[in-house]
Design a protein around this motif. Structure first.
Motif, short mmCIF file in Angstrom:
data_model
loop_
_atom_site.label_atom_id
_atom_site.label_comp_id
_atom_site.label_asym_id
_atom_site.label_seq_id
_atom_site.Cartn_x
_atom_site.Cartn_y
_atom_site.Cartn_z
N PRO A 177 -7.90 -44.96 -94.12
CA PRO A 177 -8.47 -46.27 -94.41
C PRO A 177 -7.82 -47.35 -93.54
N GLN A 178 -8.59 -48.32 -93.12
CA GLN A 178 -8.13 -49.37 -92.20
C GLN A 178 -6.81 -50.00 -92.66
N ASP A 179 -6.72 -50.28 -94.00
CA ASP A 179 -5.54 -50.96 -94.55
C ASP A 179 -4.26 -50.17 -94.35
N ASN A 180 -4.40 -48.80 -94.33
CA ASN A 180 -3.20 -47.97 -94.26
C ASN A 180 -2.73 -47.69 -92.83
N LYS A 181 -3.49 -48.11 -91.86
CA LYS A 181 -3.13 -47.81 -90.48
C LYS A 181 -1.96 -48.68 -90.01
N HIS A 239 -0.02 -50.85 -87.53
CA HIS A 239 -0.53 -51.69 -86.46
C HIS A 239 0.44 -51.70 -85.28
N GLU A 286 -7.56 -39.65 -87.52
CA GLU A 286 -7.42 -41.10 -87.64
C GLU A 286 -8.61 -41.76 -88.32
N ASN A 287 -9.81 -41.22 -88.03
CA ASN A 287 -10.99 -41.88 -88.59
C ASN A 287 -11.08 -41.75 -90.12
#
Ligand code: HEC
Length: 243
Positions: A237-241, A243, A233-234
């Motif tokens: 990239p934040q944008d692709n996670k 929600h 997970e780390n």
């Protein structure tokens, strides 16, 4: 008187007939023989062009063109087994092909302790392999050529060969491993390299077809492929996670 006058004149020369005298017989003979002989080289050349011979060609400059030697599959009395073609002497290595770098050429190394041989696979790329974009691209291309037929372009093990084998339902087919299985993901790069080189269980060896450098490129690509399906997970990239 008139006689005296006449004797004072230069003597008249007799008029010669307007043709040469006959050539002597021996000269005619030589001329005929020479004319005939001058055709001889031409006749020999013409003959040489149509007649086949196993004798070495007649040459003014040999330049080692014709040399006493054995052709392939010929017999000889020099050796006990009668073969002119000699098998390779066991243990000989062509110059520069010792391949003594275990890490690069085998992916594993063996150590002997207390009479027991321990094999350990390298879990890092060899120092001479630089994992670059270019290497991954090369690996992707080679993977598409050599591996995807069985393992599929995505590595899940359902390439066209597997699809066809399942269709035939012969019951003897071992499906190609999914490269995303935990076992395979847990393999070291040296292990995967060795799998490509010598095969594993039912998978044939590709070491004879794929040079070492390309095998490492494929290993690097397999790693990237595995990461693409099981990224921690780390690394996402934040944008692709989601929600
Ligand atoms: C002819 C089909 C075929 C091709 C081509 C092929 N494989 Fe395989 N592969 C298999 C099969 C079948 C297995 C499973 C063997 C078994 O379990 O008996 C396997 C297993 C594997 C495994 C798992 C081994 C393990 O650690 O258990 C890896 C990794 C692998 N292949 C990589 C590759 C790579 C990389 C290529 C391309 C260079 C490739 N294979 C080409 C059929 C193939």
């Amino acid at each position: 008187m008139s006689q005296t006058t006449q004797s004072n004149l230069p003597p008249t020369t007799a008029v010669k007939p307007p043709r040469l005298g006959r050539l002597p017989f021996w000269l005619v003979g030589i001329a005929i023989v020479a004319a005939v002989a001058s055709w001889l080289p031409l006749v020999l050349i013409a003959r040489g062009r149509v007649v086949h011979s196993n004798e070495p060609a007649v040459m003014f400059m040999q330049d080692m063109y014709a040399q006493p030697k054995y052709r392939e599959q010929q017999a000889t009395e020099l050796f006990k087994d009668g073969r002119a073609m000699r098998p390779r002497v066991e243990g000989t290595v062509p110059h520069g092909m010792l391949d003594d770098d275990d890490h690069y050429f085998r992916g594993w190394t063996a150590t002997v302790s207390n009479g027991k041989t321990e094999v350990s696979f390298f879990d890092k790329f060899p120092p001479r392999v630089n994992v670059t974009d270019a290497l991954l691209k090369r690996g992707q291309e080679r993977f598409g050529i050599y591996c995807a037929a069985c393992h599929g372009l995505d590595g899940y093990g359902n390439g066209p060969v597997n699809a066809r084998a399942k269709e035939l339902k012969q019951g003897t087919w071992t499906p190609p491993s999914s490269l995303h299985d935990a076992t395979v993901r847990g393999r070291s790069v040296g292990h995967i390299y060795n799998t490509i080189s010598v095969g594993i269980r039912n998978m044939p060896a590709y070491g004879g077809q794929i040079p070492a450098a390309d095998r490492w490129a494929i290993v690097a690509y397999v790693r990237a492929l595995q990461l693409s399906q099981n990224a921690p997970e780390n690394l996402v990239p934040q944008d692709n996670k989601a929600h």
